[in-house]
Every structure is written in structure tokens, then in C-alpha cells.
Motif scaffolding. Structure first.
Motif, short mmCIF file in Angstrom:
data_model
loop_
_atom_site.label_atom_id
_atom_site.label_comp_id
_atom_site.label_asym_id
_atom_site.label_seq_id
_atom_site.Cartn_x
_atom_site.Cartn_y
_atom_site.Cartn_z
N GLN A 19 -27.87 2.30 2.33
CA GLN A 19 -27.10 2.97 3.38
C GLN A 19 -26.26 1.97 4.18
OE1 GLN A 19 -30.38 5.01 5.42
NE2 GLN A 19 -29.28 6.92 5.03
N LYS A 20 -26.87 0.86 4.58
CA LYS A 20 -26.15 -0.15 5.35
C LYS A 20 -25.03 -0.77 4.52
CE LYS A 20 -29.44 -1.83 8.75
NZ LYS A 20 -28.61 -2.14 9.89
N PHE A 21 -25.30 -1.02 3.23
CA PHE A 21 -24.30 -1.61 2.34
C PHE A 21 -23.09 -0.67 2.22
CE2 PHE A 21 -22.32 -2.70 -1.66
CZ PHE A 21 -22.40 -4.08 -1.70
N TYR A 24 -21.19 -0.59 5.62
CA TYR A 24 -20.48 -1.83 5.93
C TYR A 24 -19.21 -1.96 5.08
CZ TYR A 24 -19.43 -6.64 7.01
OH TYR A 24 -18.79 -7.78 7.44
N PHE A 25 -19.33 -1.65 3.78
CA PHE A 25 -18.20 -1.82 2.87
C PHE A 25 -17.38 -0.54 2.71
CE2 PHE A 25 -20.96 -5.38 1.73
CZ PHE A 25 -20.04 -6.41 1.81
N ASN A 26 -17.62 0.43 3.59
CA ASN A 26 -16.86 1.69 3.61
C ASN A 26 -16.87 2.37 2.23
OD1 ASN A 26 -15.42 3.66 4.98
ND2 ASN A 26 -13.45 2.78 4.42
N LEU A 27 -18.07 2.50 1.67
CA LEU A 27 -18.26 3.14 0.37
C LEU A 27 -18.92 4.50 0.58
CD1 LEU A 27 -19.70 0.05 -1.51
CD2 LEU A 27 -17.40 1.00 -1.75
N PRO A 28 -18.67 5.44 -0.33
CA PRO A 28 -19.31 6.76 -0.18
C PRO A 28 -20.83 6.63 -0.33
CG PRO A 28 -18.18 6.61 -2.29
CD PRO A 28 -17.83 5.37 -1.52
N SER A 29 -21.55 7.37 0.48
CA SER A 29 -23.01 7.29 0.44
C SER A 29 -23.65 8.61 0.03
CB SER A 29 -23.55 6.84 1.80
OG SER A 29 -23.17 7.78 2.79
N LYS A 30 -22.84 9.55 -0.44
CA LYS A 30 -23.38 10.87 -0.75
C LYS A 30 -24.41 10.85 -1.88
CE LYS A 30 -19.52 12.24 -3.70
NZ LYS A 30 -18.43 13.18 -3.87
#
Length: 78
Positions: A19-21, A24-30
Motif C-alpha cells: 500500500q505504501k509503495f 508513494y509511487f502513485n501506482l494503482p492499488s485496487k
């Protein structure tokens, strides 16, 4: 002599790290979903808490391990 753990200073689960990664790198977390270890159907049994302590290494080097955010900044800057 002995075993020295080299890891970050924060205690995070794999889920929390992901989740933090992503954040931080503005990646989708869905697609990052928590999984209960009991329901993971792993071939090798693992303890629920697999965190490591860097205290021994920190004492030897007189340094603290970096936070996850500092580590992410280092990855980002290459």
C-alpha cells in the motif's frame, strides 16, 4: 559474529508495504488485497509475524535503519 538483519526501521506487513509503495509511487492499488495467512494455502508454514530487528546492526554501526519513505526516495533518485 552472528546474524545481522538488514531491513528498514519500520515494522510493516507485506500488505502495508504494498500500500505504501503504491501510494508513494502513485501506482494503482485496487489489486492490493489483504490475505489471511491461514487462508493463503502456502506450501511452507510461516509465522504470522515475520518482522526482523535491526537493533544488533544499529548498535554495531552506530546507525539507524532508514524509514520506508527515505528508502523509497533513494529508489526514486536511483
Amino acid at each position: 559474529t552472528g546474524i545481522y538483519n538488514v531491513c528498514g526501521s519500520e515494522r510493516l506487513s507485506k500488505f502495508e508495504f504494498a500500500q505504501k509503495f503504491a501510494k508513494y509511487f502513485n501506482l494503482p492499488s485496487k489489486f492490493i488485497k489483504p490475505v489471511n495467512m491461514k487462508n493463503a494455502n502456502l506450501q511452507a508454514k510461516r509465522p504470522v509475524d515475520m518482522s526482523l530487528s535491526t537493533n544488533k546492526l544499529a548498535r554495531l554501526l552506530d546507525l539507524s535503519a532508514p524509514s520506508i519513505d527515505i528508502s523509497f526516495k533513494a529508489i526514486e533518485s536511483g
